[in-house]
Design a protein around this motif. Structure first.
Motif, mmCIF file in Angstrom:
data_model
loop_
_atom_site.group_PDB
_atom_site.id
_atom_site.type_symbol
_atom_site.label_atom_id
_atom_site.label_comp_id
_atom_site.label_asym_id
_atom_site.label_seq_id
_atom_site.Cartn_x
_atom_site.Cartn_y
_atom_site.Cartn_z
ATOM 1 N N HIS A 1 0.830 -1.205 0.000
ATOM 2 C CA HIS A 1 0.000 0.000 0.000
ATOM 3 C C HIS A 1 0.868 1.261 0.000
ATOM 4 O O HIS A 1 0.488 2.266 -0.577
ATOM 5 C CB HIS A 1 -0.942 0.017 1.199
ATOM 6 C CG HIS A 1 -1.822 -1.199 1.269
ATOM 7 N ND1 HIS A 1 -2.786 -1.458 0.336
ATOM 8 C CD2 HIS A 1 -1.851 -2.234 2.145
ATOM 9 C CE1 HIS A 1 -3.389 -2.596 0.641
ATOM 10 N NE2 HIS A 1 -2.834 -3.079 1.729
ATOM 11 N N GLY B 1 -0.024 4.105 -3.014
ATOM 12 C CA GLY B 1 -0.969 5.127 -2.559
ATOM 13 C C GLY B 1 -2.032 4.543 -1.659
ATOM 14 O O GLY B 1 -1.885 3.441 -1.125
ATOM 15 N N PRO B 2 -3.113 5.287 -1.484
ATOM 16 C CA PRO B 2 -4.178 4.843 -0.574
ATOM 17 C C PRO B 2 -4.707 3.466 -0.964
ATOM 18 O O PRO B 2 -5.044 3.207 -2.114
ATOM 19 C CB PRO B 2 -5.251 5.920 -0.734
ATOM 20 C CG PRO B 2 -4.551 7.099 -1.307
ATOM 21 C CD PRO B 2 -3.402 6.550 -2.109
ATOM 22 N N SER B 3 -4.771 2.585 -0.008
ATOM 23 C CA SER B 3 -5.160 1.205 -0.277
ATOM 24 C C SER B 3 -6.590 1.085 -0.778
ATOM 25 O O SER B 3 -6.880 0.244 -1.613
ATOM 26 C CB SER B 3 -4.974 0.344 0.973
ATOM 27 O OG SER B 3 -5.812 0.793 2.009
ATOM 28 N N ASP B 4 -7.495 1.940 -0.313
ATOM 29 C CA ASP B 4 -8.884 1.844 -0.743
ATOM 30 C C ASP B 4 -9.030 2.062 -2.244
ATOM 31 O O ASP B 4 -9.819 1.395 -2.898
ATOM 32 C CB ASP B 4 -9.761 2.841 0.011
ATOM 33 C CG ASP B 4 -10.001 2.422 1.456
ATOM 34 O OD1 ASP B 4 -9.728 1.241 1.778
ATOM 35 O OD2 ASP B 4 -10.447 3.264 2.237
ATOM 36 N N ASN B 5 -8.264 2.993 -2.803
ATOM 37 C CA ASN B 5 -8.345 3.244 -4.240
ATOM 38 C C ASN B 5 -7.894 2.025 -5.034
ATOM 39 O O ASN B 5 -8.505 1.664 -6.034
ATOM 40 C CB ASN B 5 -7.521 4.465 -4.635
ATOM 41 C CG ASN B 5 -8.124 5.750 -4.095
ATOM 42 O OD1 ASN B 5 -9.315 5.819 -3.830
ATOM 43 N ND2 ASN B 5 -7.295 6.764 -3.931
ATOM 44 N N TRP B 6 -6.800 1.411 -4.606
ATOM 45 C CA TRP B 6 -6.292 0.236 -5.317
ATOM 46 C C TRP B 6 -7.216 -0.956 -5.142
ATOM 47 O O TRP B 6 -7.443 -1.715 -6.086
ATOM 48 C CB TRP B 6 -4.874 -0.109 -4.850
ATOM 49 C CG TRP B 6 -3.889 0.841 -5.444
ATOM 50 C CD1 TRP B 6 -3.311 1.902 -4.812
ATOM 51 C CD2 TRP B 6 -3.432 0.871 -6.787
ATOM 52 N NE1 TRP B 6 -2.501 2.586 -5.692
ATOM 53 C CE2 TRP B 6 -2.557 1.963 -6.912
ATOM 54 C CE3 TRP B 6 -3.667 0.075 -7.899
ATOM 55 C CZ2 TRP B 6 -1.916 2.278 -8.105
ATOM 56 C CZ3 TRP B 6 -3.021 0.386 -9.090
ATOM 57 C CH2 TRP B 6 -2.169 1.473 -9.178
ATOM 58 N N ASN C 1 -10.462 -0.791 -4.636
ATOM 59 C CA ASN C 1 -11.653 -0.523 -5.452
ATOM 60 C C ASN C 1 -11.379 -0.801 -6.930
ATOM 61 O O ASN C 1 -12.227 -1.363 -7.630
ATOM 62 C CB ASN C 1 -12.141 0.913 -5.261
ATOM 63 C CG ASN C 1 -12.745 1.134 -3.896
ATOM 64 O OD1 ASN C 1 -13.150 0.184 -3.223
ATOM 65 N ND2 ASN C 1 -12.791 2.377 -3.464
ATOM 66 N N LEU C 2 -10.216 -0.398 -7.402
ATOM 67 C CA LEU C 2 -9.842 -0.674 -8.787
ATOM 68 C C LEU C 2 -9.722 -2.171 -9.019
ATOM 69 O O LEU C 2 -10.183 -2.699 -10.041
ATOM 70 C CB LEU C 2 -8.530 0.035 -9.142
ATOM 71 C CG LEU C 2 -8.029 -0.182 -10.561
ATOM 72 C CD1 LEU C 2 -9.016 0.400 -11.577
ATOM 73 C CD2 LEU C 2 -6.657 0.446 -10.736
#
Length: 164
Positions: free
Chosen positions: A4, A8-13, A15-16
């Motif tokens: 992470h 970058g931010p783990s939530d963005n990755w 979600n992708l």
């Protein structure tokens, strides 16, 4: 530093990765359901030749995108909140393996035999297929129904995420 920190931010990755996983699963397994249209009853030789001619093209979707769905699913389990502690993840992987066994071990050889025979047949395109060909089409279609039933089970496991 964990993965992470690099991206970058783990939530963005995550979600992708969820988006990639869902789209690859739907698009990858979708042609399996379309196979029933290709193997429908009542075709003449010309229509059946056209139908089986599309099968190799449609096989690419599950091979490529189905594999991407598995890899992205494993990454989601590893990087996301699920971990490998939930039974539905193991069930989903097991069902996916069963689908591969049915398709690669049973359906592909039967379909390949059918394709070879129908392409070599000398009957005119507008003539209804023979009982022999109708029987082989039905056999491949039955195997395809087994794979699509497992596909439905796989989607249900992914959607409901049952636990014990």
């Amino acid at each position: 530093m964990d993965i992470h920190g690099y991206f970058g931010p783990s939530d963005n990755w995550i979600n992708l990765l969820v988006l990639v996983h869902v789209l690859s699963a739907i698009i990858g397994i979708g042609p399996t359901f379309f196979g029933h249209v290709l193997l429908r009853k009542g075709q003449n030789y010309g229509k059946l030749r056209n139908s089986v001619g599309l099968m190799p093209l449609l096989e690419k979707f599950p091979k490529i995108l189905g594999s991407l769905a598995v890899v992205s699913g494993i990454l989601l389990a590893w990087l996301g909140d699920y971990g490998f502690k939930q039974l539905w993840i193991y069930g989903s992987l097991a069902v996916y393996v069963l689908i591969q066994i049915v398709v690669i071990g049973f359906m592909a050889p039967a379909a390949q035999k059918l394709v070879s025979k129908i392409m070599a047949a000398k009957e005119p395109d507008d003539q209804p297929i023979s009982a022999e060909f109708a029987s082989e089409v039905a056999k491949v279609n039955k195997i395809n129904y087994i794979a699509t039933c497992f596909g439905v089970v796989l989607f249900l496991l992914m959607f409901f995420k049952p636990t014990l």
